[in-house]
Enzyme design. Structure first.
Site, PDB file in Angstrom:
ATOM      1  CG  ASP A 121       2.776 -66.206  77.233  1.00 50.94           C
ATOM      2  OD1 ASP A 121       1.968 -67.300  76.487  1.00 50.94           O
ATOM      3  OD2 ASP A 121       1.976 -65.515  76.961  1.00 50.94           O
ATOM      4  CE  LYS A 182      -0.281 -66.461  74.137  1.00 47.31           C
ATOM      5  NZ  LYS A 182       0.639 -64.618  74.135  1.00 47.31           N
ATOM      6  CB  CYS A 215      -0.662 -62.679  77.524  1.00 45.99           C
ATOM      7  SG  CYS A 215       0.804 -62.147  76.563  1.00 45.99           S
TER       8      CYS A 215
END
Length: 298
Positions: A121, A182, A215
């Site tokens: 990310d 995602k 995450c």
């Protein structure tokens, strides 16, 4: 592996589990981690057959060096119960494979042939919010360059890219094995598991990106639960809050995650000054990675 089982009194055998028969083959729901897959085995199948069935369904996720226990769901107790040593399948049931916790400290050895890099990310919309984002981009560049030099597969996630944008342009994703969107915090999604299944030799994941306490943490925990050895690169991961980052790294270290640095990871991967790629890796790290404000917050 049988020695890891707790023997259960005979009264907890199949007769006490309200399950139904299906003939010569028995329908069984095989569960591992958060996944469940229906299948079947022959009547009277025992422990070895069940283990082989679990391996055929989830082999790329299971670290065969670990010990496991097979459990069967008991309708009477409303929960899973360890199966006895002499357990055999005679009727339809639900089984799960549970890895046993061990006190073994991971050694953290890395080699290109057994390693994959996960870039989590690193997206444009996070730039103004994440502390020292420019510095972790710089370190991420080093890691991706090193992966290309050493032929290490790279998996890249993007959290809701429709709203948060794509991976920052500074990071060259040329040759990445997988770049995927995602919404779940963890990177461990079916498409990633499929990619890992194509890399059966992989045992170590080098993980970096944002956010450390969300995450990165969830991905690391999910990977450890599947038997992978996880290296979180401290100088390539950050959060909006340094307190969140600090406590996430402390928690991960307690779970067996290895907290490392980009230079340490890259040099460990070449392992020897005589490595044919050593000079190229040395060129990447000639100038030390930025320390910024992350150093005192590890």
């Amino acid at each position: 592996m049988n020695e890891s089982y707790e023997v259960i009194p005979e009264r907890f055998m199949m007769a006490d589990w309200n399950i139904s028969s299906t003939g010569d083959h028995v329908s069984v729901l095989f569960s591992f981690s958060e996944f469940s897959r229906p299948s079947s085995v022959s009547v009277a199948s025992g422990y070895e057959v069940l283990i082989q069935k679990f391996l055929s369904l989830y082999g790329h996720q299971i670290d065969i060096q670990r010990k496991f226990v097979i459990q069967c769901f008991s309708e009477e107790w409303g929960q899973y119960i360890d199966v006895p040593k002499g357990f055999v399948i005679s009727e339809r049931c639900r089984l799960r494979l549970v890895p046993l916790q061990t006190d073994k400290t991971p050694l953290g050895n890395l080699s290109p042939s057994t390693t994959v890099f996960f870039c989590c990310d690193m997206q444009e919309r996070f730039r103004p919010a994440i502390k020292y984002f420019g510095d972790i981009i710089s370190v991420g560049q080093r890691l991706l360059q090193g992966a290309r030099i050493l032929g290490i597969p790279v998996v890249v996630s993007e959290q809701y890219p429709k709203g948060l944008g794509s991976t920052v342009q500074e990071l060259d994703l040329t040759g990445a094995k997988l770049v995927f969107p995602k919404t779940k915090f963890s990177m461990v999604l079916p498409e990633v598991e499929a990619a890992l299944a194509e890399l059966p030799a992989v045992r170590s994941v080098v993980l970096f990106g944002v956010e450390t306490h969300v995450c990165i943490q969830q991905t690391a925990l999910d990977l450890i639960g599947r038997g992978f050895e996880v290296h979180v690169v401290a100088d390539a991961t950050s959060s909006r809050s340094m307190m969140d980052r600090m406590f996430a790294l402390e928690r991960l270290a307690r779970t067996g995650t290895l907290i490392s640095t980009s230079e340490s990871v890259l040099l460990q991967l070449v392992n020897d000054k005589e490595h044919p790629k050593f000079k190229e890796i040395q060129n990447i790290i000639k100038v030390s990675a930025p320390e910024s404000g992350l150093l005192s917050k590890v």
